[in-house]
Motif scaffolding. Structure first.
Motif, PDB file in Angstrom:
ATOM      1  N   SER A1882      28.349 -11.643   9.372  1.00 28.92           N
ATOM      2  CA  SER A1882      28.452 -10.880   8.123  1.00 28.92           C
ATOM      3  C   SER A1882      29.490  -9.759   8.240  1.00 28.92           C
ATOM      4  N   ILE A1883      29.648  -9.204   9.456  1.00 26.68           N
ATOM      5  CA  ILE A1883      30.659  -8.140   9.601  1.00 26.68           C
ATOM      6  C   ILE A1883      32.059  -8.749   9.464  1.00 26.68           C
ATOM      7  N   PHE A1884      32.273  -9.921  10.139  1.00 22.40           N
ATOM      8  CA  PHE A1884      33.602 -10.550  10.063  1.00 22.40           C
ATOM      9  C   PHE A1884      33.965 -10.898   8.627  1.00 22.40           C
ATOM     10  N   GLN A1885      32.957 -11.255   7.841  1.00 18.26           N
ATOM     11  CA  GLN A1885      33.250 -11.668   6.467  1.00 18.26           C
ATOM     12  C   GLN A1885      33.352 -10.490   5.507  1.00 18.26           C
ATOM     13  N   TYR A1886      33.188  -9.251   6.021  1.00 18.73           N
ATOM     14  CA  TYR A1886      33.210  -8.059   5.147  1.00 18.73           C
ATOM     15  C   TYR A1886      34.590  -7.961   4.497  1.00 18.73           C
ATOM     16  N   PRO A1887      34.620  -7.764   3.174  1.00 15.21           N
ATOM     17  CA  PRO A1887      35.945  -7.809   2.494  1.00 15.21           C
ATOM     18  C   PRO A1887      36.913  -6.722   2.943  1.00 15.21           C
ATOM     19  N   ASN A1888      36.428  -5.572   3.395  1.00 16.18           N
ATOM     20  CA  ASN A1888      37.349  -4.482   3.723  1.00 16.18           C
ATOM     21  C   ASN A1888      37.860  -4.663   5.154  1.00 16.18           C
ATOM     22  N   PRO A1889      39.159  -4.945   5.309  1.00 14.22           N
ATOM     23  CA  PRO A1889      39.689  -5.192   6.670  1.00 14.22           C
ATOM     24  C   PRO A1889      39.492  -3.997   7.601  1.00 14.22           C
ATOM     25  N   ALA A1890      39.556  -2.791   7.016  1.00 15.60           N
ATOM     26  CA  ALA A1890      39.382  -1.604   7.875  1.00 15.60           C
ATOM     27  C   ALA A1890      38.074  -1.695   8.649  1.00 15.60           C
ATOM     28  N   VAL A1891      37.056  -2.339   8.054  1.00 14.18           N
ATOM     29  CA  VAL A1891      35.774  -2.448   8.731  1.00 14.18           C
ATOM     30  C   VAL A1891      35.760  -3.654   9.662  1.00 14.18           C
ATOM     31  N   SER A1892      36.205  -4.805   9.127  1.00 16.93           N
ATOM     32  CA  SER A1892      35.971  -6.027   9.907  1.00 16.93           C
ATOM     33  C   SER A1892      36.991  -6.266  11.026  1.00 16.93           C
ATOM     34  N   TYR A1893      38.262  -5.895  10.796  1.00 17.02           N
ATOM     35  CA  TYR A1893      39.278  -6.282  11.787  1.00 17.02           C
ATOM     36  C   TYR A1893      39.017  -5.771  13.191  1.00 17.02           C
ATOM     37  N   PRO A1894      38.689  -4.466  13.357  1.00 20.12           N
ATOM     38  CA  PRO A1894      38.469  -3.999  14.750  1.00 20.12           C
ATOM     39  C   PRO A1894      37.456  -4.879  15.485  1.00 20.12           C
ATOM     40  N   TYR A1895      36.420  -5.329  14.773  1.00 17.76           N
ATOM     41  CA  TYR A1895      35.384  -6.132  15.445  1.00 17.76           C
ATOM     42  C   TYR A1895      35.933  -7.506  15.798  1.00 17.76           C
ATOM     43  N   ILE A1896      36.778  -8.057  14.870  1.00 16.38           N
ATOM     44  CA  ILE A1896      37.337  -9.396  15.135  1.00 16.38           C
ATOM     45  C   ILE A1896      38.236  -9.323  16.370  1.00 16.38           C
ATOM     46  N   TYR A1897      39.100  -8.286  16.364  1.00 16.58           N
ATOM     47  CA  TYR A1897      40.013  -8.157  17.514  1.00 16.58           C
ATOM     48  C   TYR A1897      39.239  -8.025  18.813  1.00 16.58           C
ATOM     49  N   SER A1898      38.230  -7.189  18.799  1.00 17.53           N
ATOM     50  CA  SER A1898      37.561  -6.894  20.079  1.00 17.53           C
ATOM     51  C   SER A1898      36.675  -8.042  20.546  1.00 17.53           C
ATOM     52  N   LEU A1899      36.081  -8.811  19.616  1.00 13.71           N
ATOM     53  CA  LEU A1899      34.975  -9.677  20.036  1.00 13.71           C
ATOM     54  C   LEU A1899      35.275 -11.178  20.002  1.00 13.71           C
ATOM     55  N   THR A1900      36.411 -11.608  19.348  1.00 12.29           N
ATOM     56  CA  THR A1900      36.623 -13.050  19.205  1.00 12.29           C
ATOM     57  C   THR A1900      36.733 -13.733  20.567  1.00 12.29           C
ATOM     58  N   SER A1901      37.617 -13.197  21.395  1.00 11.60           N
ATOM     59  CA  SER A1901      37.842 -13.866  22.701  1.00 11.60           C
ATOM     60  C   SER A1901      36.514 -13.946  23.455  1.00 11.60           C
ATOM     61  N   TYR A1902      35.727 -12.907  23.291  1.00 19.21           N
ATOM     62  CA  TYR A1902      34.409 -12.822  23.954  1.00 19.21           C
ATOM     63  C   TYR A1902      33.498 -13.962  23.526  1.00 19.21           C
ATOM     64  N   ILE A1903      33.552 -14.208  22.196  1.00 21.00           N
ATOM     65  CA  ILE A1903      32.661 -15.238  21.635  1.00 21.00           C
ATOM     66  C   ILE A1903      33.105 -16.617  22.122  1.00 21.00           C
ATOM     67  N   VAL A1904      34.425 -16.838  22.079  1.00 20.28           N
ATOM     68  CA  VAL A1904      34.934 -18.154  22.515  1.00 20.28           C
ATOM     69  C   VAL A1904      34.504 -18.398  23.955  1.00 20.28           C
ATOM     70  N   GLU A1905      34.691 -17.384  24.771  1.00 24.73           N
ATOM     71  CA  GLU A1905      34.259 -17.525  26.185  1.00 24.73           C
ATOM     72  C   GLU A1905      32.798 -17.942  26.269  1.00 24.73           C
ATOM     73  N   LYS A1906      31.942 -17.224  25.512  1.00 23.26           N
ATOM     74  CA  LYS A1906      30.498 -17.487  25.582  1.00 23.26           C
ATOM     75  C   LYS A1906      30.214 -18.933  25.197  1.00 23.26           C
ATOM     76  N   LEU A1907      30.946 -19.429  24.146  1.00 27.43           N
ATOM     77  CA  LEU A1907      30.677 -20.788  23.668  1.00 27.43           C
ATOM     78  C   LEU A1907      31.128 -21.811  24.704  1.00 27.43           C
ATOM     79  N   GLN A1908      32.254 -21.531  25.341  1.00 25.23           N
ATOM     80  CA  GLN A1908      32.708 -22.470  26.365  1.00 25.23           C
ATOM     81  C   GLN A1908      31.711 -22.517  27.513  1.00 25.23           C
ATOM     82  N   GLU A1909      31.150 -21.344  27.757  1.00 25.81           N
ATOM     83  CA  GLU A1909      30.144 -21.268  28.836  1.00 25.81           C
ATOM     84  C   GLU A1909      28.961 -22.187  28.510  1.00 25.81           C
ATOM     85  N   ILE A1910      28.467 -22.108  27.264  1.00 28.48           N
ATOM     86  CA  ILE A1910      27.350 -22.978  26.851  1.00 28.48           C
ATOM     87  C   ILE A1910      27.763 -24.422  26.982  1.00 28.48           C
ATOM     88  N   ASN A1911      29.025 -24.673  26.584  1.00 33.28           N
ATOM     89  CA  ASN A1911      29.546 -26.020  26.614  1.00 33.28           C
ATOM     90  C   ASN A1911      29.426 -26.600  28.025  1.00 33.28           C
TER      91      ASN A1911
END
Length: 2044
Positions: A1882-1911
């Protein structure tokens, strides 16, 4: 004592003991032996038999004491009956030799007596086995009797009784000899011997035919002789003998009498009654001997003979039984009445004799009719009595009409019938009184003409008859309240019409007075207007008294009598007439002493007689006023009362001189006048007549020492002045017995009359002391003395001390100067007066006066202490102690004790020794052990010596009684004396002959006191304690064996004490058997002791007691009385039977308590048994109509197998355990049914679940559940509800109500969708219908309305047509009450119709409330499970159906409801507004009865309020107020209509609504703000619901919103409710109302803002005024601020549930470390509701105001989050956390956060709040807090996603938030990770980039890593699968958000992960479901992504062939499975990329 427990006596141990211990040891051994022999095998007994016999015989020779010899004899007999009998003849010879012995020394006597006892016991046990020896034995015993002293004669008689019992018919040869011997003993000078002889003869008559045939007359004469000079026990025994013999003579048919020996004379009933009648009339004197006296007309039958014969009548009838009495009632009645007729002039030759004989006759009738007949037979008996009254009435009429010819004859005829009429009328009254409303058919029966017959004798020439008839009317009115008003009207009408007949004036005034006296016993009362009529009539009589001298006296008396009786109606009625009464009072006395003088010189004898009667009447009326209208007795009234008093006292002083002038005609009036004045003065406060003290005191002294007093009236003066415990040592007549009513005349002595109504007609309206029996005032000459004695006490305590001394000396002189019998009388009066004075002084904590007072006081008391009259000594002993108490000086007390010591040491006479020994006991009683132990030692020492003085049983009795008082008062100080006292008691118990019962009774009291002193120490195990305990038990055993019933009662109460303190050591089975044996004892005190003990036992061991009782009955011990049918109905049934027969109130109370305790403990275990008991009692009703109805019920239930067994009514009438129980017993049984249901509620839930119950029954058939007995419960309720008795109808309806409430929701397993109660609709309807007939009393109808509403609202009946039956009853009632207070029954007080009206309105209200609720729940069916189930069940009609039923009458109802509420509002106004209330009262109450009506309004207002509020809500306050007026055929109050009565002013609808709104609000607030402690939960809840309903619609909300003070007041009231009531439901309801108030405020603020914007549309926005609280400054003033009040209330709720939120506590150590914790369900709901309210508050404020409250709201909301964030399984959030998150969401999205004025401050505060939440993660003091991360993350997300982004975009906060997300992604807990992904999505989908972008930048790579780990790891369970799915969703969302240039990278990351989860075709089949689901999920997503980003997809596929082939294989596999699933494809499949979309749709 353990050594005594052997088969053979341990002689060695025995020989080492002292004399006393030896006796104890032997007794203990014999007790043990008795039990042991029965348990030992026959062979063992035979082995030891010889030595045992030797030991027993040697004991026989060693002078055993009475209890020992009895036990020894018993053991010998048992031994022979078990062992061999050949040596028994030697034993018999031994005994005979001992009896023949010539040794006459006292020491040898016990051995002889023991031998006599042994013979009796042996013959009783062995009987005919002993062959022919008995002739010698009997001869020997009879010979010995000639020289025996009284003890010997006593034992010989009892022994002969046993011999006769054992031998039966074999003893015929010596019957005549025994008879001869017993005859002489029956008139023995020793009373005990007489009793024994009576028992012997009673045994003899079983076989000796001559006693009830040839010798019948001589037996009767002998018994009459025996009654002469007898005591109570002799009368009981001899009357039993006489009654039994006479009964036997009538019923016995001897088999073959003619053949065997001379024909037996058949005796007729007439002869037998004639025989008894002779005894009653002439006593024991034969005709010849009495002839001389009879001719002179002087001899009078001694009272004891008459009382004895009376008891014999009772025994005679009881022996013949109820059925016999029913058949012969008419003959019996006419004989009994003839005892007081003119045919027996002796019985009624003087007034005194007549009164006593009438008492005897009444007693016979009451015990026979009241005790033996069932209700049906009693009604028949009443008809017979009625016939008798008619006959006697005709006689009188004839005599009166012939009066002119032979006047003299007429008067004797009248006199002849008067006593018969009095007895008949009193019995008729008592009979109807006991029948209660069941007597209704009797009064309705016109052929009997009962009321006419009674009213016809109201004008009988004799005053006694007139009074008796009036009393009879009183009883009828109390029994049948519906007759009270008609009777009153009828008598008043006769009184008005027949004003010129003297008989009618007195007769009907008596009748009216007695009916007024009945009003206080009838809760429904009489119409208020009757008071006015009576007052007017009384005034008229008083004013017209002077017009006709023939009627003056009667009219004067009647006038004052009516006024006196009117006063008993209480302040509500009297207040209206008080002024007139006071005026009459003032006029009756002359104004000044001068006028009195003129009066004296003017009058003649006749005028003085009238004057005195009038003044006495006035005094009596005022006395009645003072005693019944205390509330009106104000200062002002006292001032009006006072002026005539001095004159009344003055007249007192003149009486003697007036008497001298006019002589004897004035004697009685003057005595009556004195008595009335004294009685009034006793009641008035002494200061009101202090000016007359001296005069009064002089008059009193003269009265007490008057020269013409002849009678010693000690027995009525002294008992009230003695201590009630001391009366026990005096005559048994002073004790309570069943025969008290007739025994009283013996107590008063021959010269004194018993009380009787004609001595004081004014007592007819007073409350009688003894419950319901006719008042029995003593003759004026006696009652004036007792009033003088009381008044002396009061006045003497208030005069100056010098005068006190003077009067005391004067009284002492008068004693000195009189001589002989008169001296005793004067002494008695003076002592009584002084005693009354000391009692008053002690009570008022006054002092005796100067020291000089002590000497004369001592002289007086000393004289009395040595008086020959025991009662006077007893009073003096009490005085002695009171004197010490009042003087209160240690030295004086010690002096008194010393005087007694000296006297006791020197005196030898019985009188001094008894008096002073009791004086010592009394001193201890009042001064608690006289403190010094040396005193105690001397007292105990002296009393020890006295109690061993075997020359005088009296001295022993008094000394031991005194000792018991000392033991009681010394308490722990007595410990040192316990052992010697106990051994003294035991020694005396084992030594004192049983003939001295009074000594044994005192010993019992001592033992009881000792046990109490030892108390719980008796449980100890030390040797000393166990010795004491054994001694106590031994003492109890000796007393249990005593023949005297009062001693047995003492034994039982001692065992009761022991059981309380040391239960383990009391043998319960022997105690219970003793209790069962005595359950039906003829001695009242013994029965009381039995029940007091039982009541205590069952509180602890109900089951054991009940089992022991049944075991005992099964062993069939012959001692059990035939009445106690314990074997069949158990102890409980026996108690119910006893309850039915018992008349003593205290006993009945104890029986009920005992049964209630047993029921509480055992009803659930013995369910069937208890229900059967109750059903038997209810079904055995005399009312056979109900049984018939029940049979029709049975047919309806024929198909129900489980009921067949219990529904057998008629066929087993004969074996019915209960024959015709009285209505009171049936009421109790109905109450028991309700209690049983309540008990089952607290037990297994299977009792209320039929499916479960049936299942448990299958498992174990011994199980028993209430629900299986439903048919019985309904049936019992039905029987009770349709009975004749109103009380039973009320109980039946209550039972029905309980059944409906408990069983309404239980489904019927065989018919789903139905409930089990549904099949009983017809029964419920039939039970309710009779309660709505016109003649039903209002209280029954009111109860029935309650049941109707319960039935309609229970939802049992789903078909509207079926419901209509019951609904119709309510509709009928509604029609009936529409006419308002005027149209209902005029039989009762107006408040009764108020009760009925309100009950109907309340019932309708309840139906309406439920109907509205159902409709609500139907409209939102998913609200709760229960309602959905109900709505499914009720599908036959929509829930509006119930509403439709109500709807037709809603117009009428709403008006009536509002009118009732208006009335209630008026009635609850404080008293200072009384003047503003409407004069005629309200709609449903009259002004005069407002006090009584209040109570009914209190019971029903709450539901009516709720209903009215719901109705107003349903109309949205827009119903036309005029509409529906036509429905109302009554005058309507102004507010309920739109115009007032004149129709001039018409209120606007707005005004009407406002009035209604304020009415409901006002009542609610008034009630809630001053909650009384007795306010019911129902009322509070209904009141809160009414407020909720009211605020559910906009118009009332706008009222509250616009009036801020009103809102604040409401909030404060609700705050108070929450503080004072702990119930969560009430607190939740209160919060619901708070929420609505806030909602109203919000609407108001919005509305103001909107209108301001519209108005100032053109102006600049900045200039708009601020709306909302806090205005421009932001300040909130406590008390003036709505928001502040709400905050207070919410804080109160939150802090109560979570004390850690309180900042004051937060700092303290205890609170700091608490972990988050869950709240209870109720707690969570309350906290959630409070948070909802908090989050709404900013909207009510102005921006500045919102800034002031925001910190508080945030603190509390986050506080709740922190304190309740507990980890729950499955990642759920607790309800409080969810509520606080919801509240936070509401706060952060509040418009105030964005308003210009508040934006900055809000942002700062919200940032602080977020910081607080972030801080929660940080360790406190180095320890990590256990928070639920999910809750905190969600809270963080709420802030991040808030509509004002600047709150969280500040970098430091953002950084911390990102850190937290990273940390949670790292956590092991998959649920936390899932939630993190969801929040990030829900944060990533927040319309105001000022809110959502910092989280996308900081956490995307983290999430991909976690998913590969599950994989790499492959998910193992559903949570990991879900985790993976959520992660993929986040990536997919990122792909969608990403800018075009970055998208390819993201898709490239995502696709390999997805494809890696696809399974190849080999593993698809064998994969786990988890992997399979993952495969499907991945495939679906791939098919979705492919077409969306086709270019990226294609390039990726091309670059990685492995991925491509894997994907293709998966698609192929999928298509095949789809083909299998969908054989008829709807779409043709295109190859290529599009197929993925195609497939997706087919998946759906």
């Amino acid at each position: 004592m353990e050594l005594a427990h052997t088969l053979l006596l341990n002689e060695e141990a025995c020989s080492q003991l002292g004399e006393v211990q030896k006796a104890e040891f032997i007794f203990e051994w014999l007790r043990y032996l008795e039990r042991l022999l029965l348990a030992t095998s026959r062979s063992d007994v035979r082995e030891k038999q010889k030595s045992l016999v030797d030991q027993l015989l040697s004991l026989l020779n060693s002078s055993p004491g009475p209890p020992t010899r009895k036990l020894l004899a018993k053991n010998l007999a048992v031994l022979y009956s078990i062992g061999d009998t050949f040596s028994v003849y030697e034993t018999i010879d031994t005994c005979n030799d001992l009896i023949r012995s010539k040794d006459d020394s006292p020491s040898y006597l016990p051995t002889k007596l023991a031998a006599v006892v042994c013979l009796g016991s042996l013959y009783k046990k062995l009987g005919r086995i002993l062959g022919n020896t008995f002739t010698d034995t009997v001869g020997n015993i009879l010979k010995a009797m000639k020289s025996a002293e009284s003890q010997g004669r006593y034992e010989i008689m009892l022994s002969l009784q046993n011999i006769l019992n054992g031998l039966g018919a074999a003893a015929i040869p010596c019957h005549r000899d025994v008879y001869k011997a017993a005859r002489s003993c029956l008139t023995d000078r020793s009373m005990a011997v007489r009793c024994a002889a009576a028992k012997c003869l009673l045994e003899l008559q079983n076989e000796a035919v001559f006693m009830w045939s040839t010798d019948l007359d001589s037996v009767a004469t002998l018994c009459f002789k025996s009654f002469e000079g007898s005591n109570y026990d002799v009368r009981i025994s001899v009357s039993k003998l006489l009654g039994t013999v006479l009964a036997k003579a009538i019923i016995f048919k001897h088999p073959g009498a003619a053949a065997s020996r001379q024909s037996i004379r058949k005796v007729s009933l007439e002869e037998v009654l004639e025989l008894l009648g002779t005894g009653f009339q002439r006593g024991s004197s034969g005709f010849l001997r009495a002839s001389g006296d009879m001719l002179k007309g002087t001899s009078s039958v001694s009272r004891d003979v008459r009382v004895g014969v009376t008891q014999a009548y009772v025994v005679f009838v009881s022996t013949l039984g109820g059925i016999w009495l029913e058949r012969h009632f008419a003959a019996f009645l006419s004989h009994i009445l003839s005892l007081v007729s003119q045919s027996h002039p002796k019985a009624t030759q003087t007034q005194i004799d007549a009164v006593c004989c009438r008492r005897c006759v009444s007693f016979i009738l009451r015990t026979a009719i009241g005790g033996l007949l069932g209700e049906k037979a009693q009604i028949a008996a009443a008809k017979d009595i009625c016939q008798a009254i008619w006959k006697l009435k005709k006689l009188v009429d004839a005599a009166m009409s012939d009066g002119n010819l032979e006047t003299r004859l007429g008067s004797t005829d009248v006199a002849a019938s008067q006593h018969m009429l009095v007895c008949a009328l009193q019995e008729l009254g008592n009979l109807i009184h006991s029948l209660g409303t069941t007597a209704a058919p009797l009064l309705q029966d016109s052929s009997t003409g009962l009321l006419d017959s009674v009213i016809s004798v109201v004008i009988h020439p004799s005053v006694s008859v007139r009074l008796a008839a009036a009393w009879c009317l009183h009883c009828i009115a109390v029994a049948l309240p519906s007759y009270l008003t008609p009777l009153l009207d009828r008598c008043l009408e006769r009184l008005t019409v027949l004003k010129s007949s003297p008989e009618a004036v007195t007769g009907f005034s008596f009748a009216v007075a007695s009916l007024l006296g009945a009003v206080k016993h009838c809760p429904l009362g009489i119409p208020h207007g009757k008071g006015k009529i009576i007052m007017a009539l009384a005034e008229d009589l008083l004013c017209s008294a002077a017009q006709n001298s023939r009627l003056s006296s009667q009219r004067t008396q009647a006038g004052w009598l009516l006024i006196g009786a009117l006063m008993t109606l209480g302040p509500a009625v009297v207040s209206h007439h008080l002024a007139r009464v006071l005026l009459l009072w003032k006029c009756v006395f002359p104004v000044s002493p001068k006028d009195l003088e003129t009066e004296k010189s003017r009058g003649d004898s006749f005028t003085w007689q009238i004057t005195l009667e009038g003044r006495a009447g006035a005094l009596c009326a005022i006395k009645s006023f003072v005693s019944h209208c205390g509330d009106l007795f104000t200062e002002e009234v006292i001032q009006h009362l006072l002026p005539p008093l001095p004159c009344a006292v003055n007249l007192l002083t003149q009486l003697s001189s007036i008497l001298k002038i006019y002589g004897s005609p004035l004697k009685t009036p003057s005595i009556v006048y004195r008595q009335r004045l004294y009685e009034l003065l006793i009641l008035l406060p002494p200061e009101t007549y202090e000016g007359n003290f001296c005069t009064i005191l002089k008059e009193l002294a003269a009265d007490l020492t008057a020269p013409d007093i002849q009678v010693t009236a000690s027995t009525f003066l002294l008992p009230p002045l003695c201590h009630k415990d001391d009366l026990l040592i005096l005559s048994p007549l002073l004790q309570e017995t069943d025969h008290r009513f007739i025994e009283e005349q013996l107590l008063l002595g021959n010269g004194v009359a018993c009380g009787s109504l004609e001595y004081d007609p004014y007592s007819i309206y007073e409350n009688d002391v003894e419950g319901n029996s006719v008042p029995k005032p003593l003759p004026p000459t006696l009652s004036v003395i007792s009033s003088a004695v009381k008044l002396f006490g009061v006045v003497c305590a208030h005069v100056r001390e010098a005068q006190r001394l003077h009067i005391l000396e004067q009284l002492l002189d008068s004693i000195k100067h009189t001589k002989g019998a008169r001296q005793q009388v004067v002494q008695l009066h003076v002592v009584s007066s002084f005693s009354s004075f000391l009692k008053y002084v002690a009570g008022s904590k006054g002092s005796l006066g100067p020291e000089e007072m002590r000497r004369p006081a001592l002289t007086l008391v000393m004289g009395a202490l040595e008086s020959p009259n025991p009662l006077l000594r007893c009073t003096a002993a009490e005085l002695w102690a009171r004197l010490a108490q009042v003087v209160d000086d240690g030295a004086f007390t010690a002096g008194l004790a010393q005087i007694s010591f000296d006297k006791l040491k020197s005196a030898r006479d019985v009188v001094t020794r008894t008096g002073h020994s009791l004086a010592l006991g009394s001193l201890h009683r009042y001064l608690g052990g006289i403190n010094s132990s040396q005193h105690l030692n001397s007292c105990v020492g002296i009393l020890y010596t006295l109690s061993q003085d075997n020359t005088s049983p009296d001295v022993q009795t008094w000394a031991l009684h005194s000792l018991s008082l000392i033991i009681d008062s010394a308490g722990p100080l007595y410990y040192v004396h316990v052992e010697p006292t106990l051994s003294l008691i035991l020694m005396l118990l084992l030594k004192v002959p049983p003939t001295h019962a009074e000594v044994h009774q005192s010993l019992g009291r001592c033992l009881n006191a000792l046990i109490t002193t030892l108390g719980p120490e008796l449980q100890g195990n030390s040797t000393s304690i166990s010795t004491l305990r054994t001694s106590c038990l031994l003492g109890c055993a000796v007393m249990q064996d005593n023949p005297d019933c009062l001693v047995q009662a003492q034994a039982i109460s001692c065992l009761q004490q022991l059981h309380m303190f040391a239960p383990r050591y009391v043998n319960l089975s022997s105690l219970v058997s003793c209790l069962c044996v005595n359950l039906y004892s003829p001695y009242l005190l013994l029965r009381r002791a039995v029940l007091a003990c039982l009541r205590q036992l069952v509180q602890r061991e109900a089951a054991e007691v009940s089992e022991h009782a049944v075991m005992l009955a099964k062993d069939n011990r012959e001692e059990l009385t035939p009445d106690a049918n314990i074997r069949e109905v158990g102890l409980e049934g026996a108690l119910l039977t006893l309850l039915d027969k018992e008349t003593d109130q205290k006993l009945c109370h104890d029986i009920k308590e005992t049964l209630n305790h047993i029921l509480t403990y055992m009803a659930v275990e013995k369910l069937s048994f208890w229900l059967k008991l109750c059903k038997d009692v209810l079904a055995a009703s005399a009312d056979f109509t109900s049984v018939a109805c029940v049979d029709t019920m049975q047919e309806e239930e024929g198909d129900k197998g489980d009921d067949a067994s219990v529904l057998t009514t008629r066929n087993d009438e004969k074996s019915h355990p209960f024959t015709n129980p009285r209505w009171a017993t049936r009421v109790f049984a109905a109450e028991c049914v309700c209690r049983i249901i309540n008990q089952c509620e607290n037990a297994d839930r299977a009792h209320f679940d039929i499916a479960l119950a049936q299942e448990m029954m299958k498992r174990d058939s011994r199980n028993d559940f209430l629900v299986l007995h439903l048919a019985d419960l309904i049936r019992m309720a039905f029987m009770a509800a349709t009975d004749h008795s109103d009380q039973l109808r009320l109980s039946g309806l209550e039972t029905l109500l309980v059944v409906i409430r408990r069983f309404a929701t239980i489904p019927e397993p065989e018919f789903p969708g139905h409930v089990i109660l549904e099949q009983y609709q017809a029964n419920v309807g039939a039970a309710l219908r009779p309660a709505f007939t016109s003649e039903t009393p209002p209280d029954v109808t009111a109860k029935a309305c309650q049941v109707c509403s319960a039935w309609i609202t229970s939802g049992v009946v789903s078909d509207l047509n079926d419901l209509r039956r019951v609904h119709q009853l309510l509709v009928l009632s509604l029609t009936k009450i529409q006419a308002g207070k005027g149209a209902l029954s005029h039989l009762y007080n107006e408040s009764a119709s108020t009760m009925e009206i309100l009950a109907v309105l309340k019932a309708w209200a309840e139906v309406y409330i439920i109907a509205v609720e159902r409709q609500k729940n139907y409209n939102q069916p998913l609200k709760t499970a229960t309602y959905t189930e109900e709505s499914v069940r009720n599908t036959p009609y929509s829930p509006d159906g119930l509403l439709d039923l109500v709807h037709t009458d809603l117009g009428t109802l709403s008006r009536l409801w509002l009118a009732a509420l208006e009335d209630f509002a008026l009635l609850t106004l404080p008293s200072e507004f009384a003047s503003q209330l409407p004069i005629e009262g309200g709609t449903f109450y009259t002004a005069e009865t407002s006090e009584n009506a209040k109570l009914h309004y209190y019971n029903s207002w709450a539901l009516i309020l709720h209903a009215a509020a719901l109705w107003l809500t349903s109309t949205d306050f827009v119903a036309d107020p005029q509409e529906g007026a036509s429905h109302l055929s009554r005058p309507v109050t102004p507010t309920s209509m739109c115009q007032d009565s004149s129709g001039a002013i018409v209120k606007s609808p707005e005004d009407v609504y406002t009035d209604r709104f304020h009415l409901i609000l006002g009542i609610s607030v008034e009630f809630l703000c001053s909650l009384r402690s007795d306010a019911t939960m129902e009322s509070i809840t209904a009141c809160l619901h009414a407020l909720q309903a009211l605020l559910d619609v906009p118009w009332p909300r706008s009222k509250i919103g616009s009036d801020q003070d009103l809102g604040i007041e409401l909030l404060n009231v609700l705050h108070r409710v929450i503080l004072t009531r702990e119930s969560p439901s009430i607190q939740l309801a209160s919060l619901e109302v708070v929420k609505q108030i806030i909602c109203a405020a919000q609407e108001h603020v919005k509305e103001k803002r909107r209108s301001a914007e519209v108005d100032d549309g053109a102006a600049e926005k900045e200039t708009l005024p601020e709306f909302g609280e806090g205005k421009d400054t932001g300040g909130l003033v406590p008390g003036k601020s709505l928001v502040f009040a709400t905050l207070e209330l919410c804080v109160c709720i939150l802090v109560r549930q979570l004390p850690e939120l309180n900042p004051k506590l937060a700092g303290s150590q205890g609170i700091k470390a608490t972990k988050p914790h869950m709240l209870s369900g109720d707690g969570s709901r309350l906290v959630s509701a409070a948070l909802v309210i908090l989050s709404e508050l900013p909207a009510v404020c102005s921006p500045e105001g919102s800034i002031s409250i925001l910190p508080t709201i945030l603190y509390l909301t986050i506080g709740v989050l922190r304190k309740t964030a507990v980890k729950l399984p499955g990642g759920q959030l607790s309800s409080t956390v969810a509520a606080s998150l919801q509240a936070l969401k509401g706060i952060v999205s509040s418009p105030m956060a964005r308003a210009e004025k508040s934006h900055t401050a809000w942002t700062d505060l919200l940032r602080s709040a977020l910081t607080t939440i972030l801080d929660c993660w940080d360790p406190v003091d180095g320890t990590h807090q256990e928070f639920d991360e999910i809750s905190l993350l969600t809270a963080m997300a709420v802030f991040i996603l808030s509509p004002s982004p600047e709150v969280t975009t500040i970098s430091c906060l953002q950084k911390r938030c990102i850190e937290k997300f990273k940390a949670t992604l790292e956590m092991k807990d998959p649920m936390v990770q899932i939630k993190t992904y969801q929040l990030l999505l829900s944060i990533f989908q927040y319309p105001n980039p000022a809110v959502s972008y910092p989280y996308i930048y900081s956490l995307t790579s983290y999430i991909v890593e976690k998913l590969q780990e599950i994989n790499n790891r492959k998910p193992e369970d559903t949570t990991e699968l879900q985790l993976f799915q959520e992660g993929i969703k986040v990536l997919e969302a990122l792909v969608a958000i990403a800018e075009e240039q970055h998208r390819a990278q993201l898709v490239a990351c995502l696709l390999p992960i997805l494809i890696s989860f696809l399974l190849d075709e080999n593993t698809v089949g064998s994969a786990t479901t988890i992997m399979r689901n993952l495969h499907d999920f991945a495939l679906q997503n791939l098919m979705k992504i492919g077409p969306q980003y086709s270019s990226v997809f294609k390039s990726l596929m091309a670059s990685s062939p492995a991925l491509k082939s894997r994907l293709e294989a998966a698609i192929k596999d999928n298509q095949e499975s789809v083909k299998v699933k969908m054989p008829t494809p709807k779409h043709t499949k295109h190859p290529g990329k599009n197929s993925s979309i195609q497939l997706k749709t087919s998946f759906l």
